[in-house]
Scaffold this active site. Structure first.
Site: not given
Lengths: 496, 496
Positions: A262-263, A266, A292
């Site tokens: 997930h990160e 980003h 997001e």
């Protein structure tokens, strides 16, 4: 000749340098700083933040912004000027007394919440929250009057420029039509399936090594960023030096690993913002929703897909060995398990939107003055019953007190999570059409074409276009909930 | 009433908050930052440094300093005002054009030096150094005229307030009387001794664990600081959050361990500066010489003593096991080995002063205009022959190009190393008189009384007193080289 625009450029370069220091010191605070450094660090960051606010809202900046409109600027400079103006207005609109009062009330509410939540102390929390809501309404009123929009829309605009409650009602209204029944079906079907818990422990340095390998697979640039540990995972730092974090639990490695995925989404967005414009507002990420969308494209669209999980499965086995519960089929199933629960941050992608819609409906009514703080628990309960079939009566800690967002007045933020999930589905399906070999590529562990497409269509544009324009340029249409529905139905539906 | 002094207080509090951010971002740069973050970080730090300079040298600060002299201030406030004035003058004396030129020339010289040194390229280095010397002479001239002192003294004053070439000539003249012959004796005697090299490898995480245990023994407050890794060990951060570093070599653990002891000396000084005054100049460490006296008291006076080494020996064995070369007697001997060499940073405490005296004599003559850059190598060679009996002809890389200090104009700094060593001896001998049980305490691993004495006499005073006053208060007299001589003779002399 010194133009107003060039003065602005220099001013925003200067501001971005101070932001750099603030980001790194903020990252350090979450990852490295020992306890006794806290007070001095907070004071130092507050001092810098006052300075940044002064520089940004100086009368001269307002004048330059007016003058620069008459100057001869190319498209990118125009976009940069538009983003400068946005930042200036957001900052300059509020009187300093309100900024200070909000900051104090928010800090007080959040600080007390840290013990009130475990103590399930709604009454105590509500006292502080009332003050935060009062000041957020004042803020919204000032912003709304200046922009000629509704109060809640003016807060939405801080995180997702151009988004409105009318649009959200339509989008979320659509989700509410089909999502609850899909969720029920999936839950019913998964109830008959067996999910084995992989046998721990999973040593933290092994988990970290796996995370680094996955980041490498996902194209993270380690010469321009790092992975560390923090209590709450986040992506921080600056585009030239992106700091992502995760947290580890020795009994279970999937949460930390998917947190890293997930990160990294980003991070890759940040690492690939337009290099030659870094330091200028036009080089910033477009919005929280688009940010997001990148993390959720990595985590949900790509990361939880069968093909990606198959492709990283050898890395998992290489790290931990083939243990009971680590069979490939079970590893994939664990990443696609749907279990409605009380806690938003633990939610799977099928039940997540319900958590967001509930919060959106409550915070919108709260900011518009249609309900008061004391109305929240009852509304929370009835909506949890309606959307997820769960009872939270009297359980404030796992109900309306579970999130940090409202404690310091972050109203308008929640919708960006589900907007991001929907943008992610729309972008990923479009990328699959544009790159017909993508599924095979992913199976082979080759993500080059996907990243090229994302860079081409999202990353390199920073804030040059509006969110609608960016998504329309990339996918041929503005946000369309159909993509998200197709994604969920194809992964979790009857025919899946 | 808003007094000029209270305005100054607020201004220096603000400055200290910006210094906080600069320290942490600087620490991060040395320990955490990936390569591609470098340019943006340097720009951010430079921007902050310009801001700090503007705040410190604002005309109003000069006026407040004048006015505050007439105000009713207590002793500590007077001392604070004196230190404020010192900082203001040091910063405000130089025209911005000179500050900028110095910074550019220094950066250019240092940058090129990083490849010129390994290439032994004296000619190339000298070209850049000439510009640095020219600008440092200009700086010294301006400072000297304002203070009515000599040019070199005005640079010394930046690092060791009140120190002069006349005093140094006397101090170093004394050392030159007795140190060379002592050194010869020790070397001759140690030649007949056998020093075994402890058998590696020493795993880095084991070395780190040992370092942390030693820091704990030395009273480091881990709630207000950390230990990390950097290419060049240093002590950074802020008093509330002190960051020390070391570097590891798998083949040899003593260097890293004693590096930790050294930096812990710096750290405990910082961690025990007067808490209620932190953020004000009077709470800063007194001088570079006093700072170094604390690190050298820890490393040399305490750390290399038989009793201390005996007391930590069990920790070493606990970590690495009893290996060949790790017998207690050999472990102690290795920490007291004297071996004159070309490189200052590798020097033992007996030959170290020779490296400093040589540099002092050259830089003093250089700043006063008695010699030029091209005279350095010949002088270096003759002084190395004279003081250490070593030949460096043609070996610039291990001769006059070995240090970073001159590359960016840090003339006047070198003497503080040996001043620190001498202050350390004077303080430690006085502490031993004041605490008659100290040697037994150390053997038992109980350092409480030593630290109480240091806190009482040095740490808690910050910059309240002048260096001379501080040392006189602590030891009954100002700097006396006799202590250092007694220390070296008792540890290394014939009767040792």
């Amino acid at each position: 000749m010194t133009t107003a625009y060039s003065q602005l450029r220099a001013t925003f370069t200067r501001l971005s340098r101070f932001s750099h220091l603030s980001s790194i010191a903020g990252w350090d605070m979450q990852t490295m700083m020992p306890a006794e450094g806290s007070k001095a660090r907070s004071e130092a960051l507050a001092e810098l933040s006052v300075l940044q606010h002064q520089i940004l809202t100086a009368a001269q900046v307002g004048e330059w912004l007016q003058q620069a409109r008459q100057e001869d600027l190319n498209d990118l400079e125009q976009a940069n000027l538009r983003e400068m103006h946005r930042q200036y207005q957001h900052a300059a609109l509020l009187p300093e007394s309100l900024v200070e009062a909000k900051s104090l009330a928010g800090a007080r509410c959040e600080h007390a919440w840290r013990r009130q939540r475990p103590a399930n102390d709604w009454e105590g929390f509500a006292d502080n929250l009332r003050e935060v809501v009062k000041l957020s309404r004042q803020e919204a009123t000032l912003r709304a009057e200046a922009a000629g929009i509704s109060r809640y829309d003016s807060l939405l605009d801080l995180y997702e420029p151009g988004m409105t409650a009318v649009k959200l009602d339509e989008i979320f209204g659509d989700l509410k039509q089909w999502l609850p029944s899909l969720l029920q079906q999936v839950v019913a079907r998964q109830q008959s399936q067996h999910f084995a818990q992989p046998e721990g422990p999973f040593a933290i340095d092994q988990q970290k090594a796996l995370g680094l390998k996955v980041m490498k697979r996902l194209g993270f640039n380690f010469d321009a960023g790092r992975l560390d540990i923090s209590a709450h995972p986040f992506c921080g730092g600056v585009p030239q030096d992106v700091r992502i974090t995760t947290r580890y639990n020795e009994q279970e490695f999937i949460t930390a690993m998917m947190g890293v995925v997930h990160e990294t989404g980003h991070a890759r967005y940040e690492q690939n913002l337009p290099k030659e414009w870094l330091g200028q507002p036009v080089a910033n990420a477009r919005s929280m929703g688009i940010h997001e969308s990148q993390s959720l494209l990595f985590e949900m669209q790509l990361g939880c897909s069968d093909v990606f999980l198959q492709s990283i499965y050898p890395l998992v086995i290489e790290q931990f060995g083939l243990r009971p519960g680590l069979e490939q089929a079970n590893f994939i199933k664990l990443n696609q398990r749907v279990q409605p629960g009380l806690i938003r941050v633990d939610a799977d992608e099928v039940s997540y939107p319900a958590h967001i819609i509930l919060r959106y409906e409550i915070e919108q009514a709260l900011i518009e003055g249609e309900i008061e703080v004391e109305d929240i628990p009852a509304l929370w309960n009835s909506k949890m019953q309606q959307y997820l079939g769960l009872d939270t009566v009297g359980n404030y800690r796992d109900g309306c007190m579970q999130d940090i967002h409202w404690t310091d007045g972050g109203f308008g933020y929640f919708p960006t999570y589900t907007l991001g999930a929907m943008y992610a589905a729309q972008l990923f399906q479009t990328a699959n059409k544009a790159v017909p070999t993508l599924q095979e590529d992913i199976t082979r562990g080759d993500l080059t074409a996907l990243f090229q497409w994302l860079n081409q269509n999202i990353w390199q544009h920073g804030s040059r276009f509006s969110t609608d324009q960016l998504i329309a340029n990339a996918t041929g249409e503005t946000l369309n909930t159909g993509y998200f529905r197709r994604h969920l139905e194809s992964r979790y539906g009857e025919l899946a």
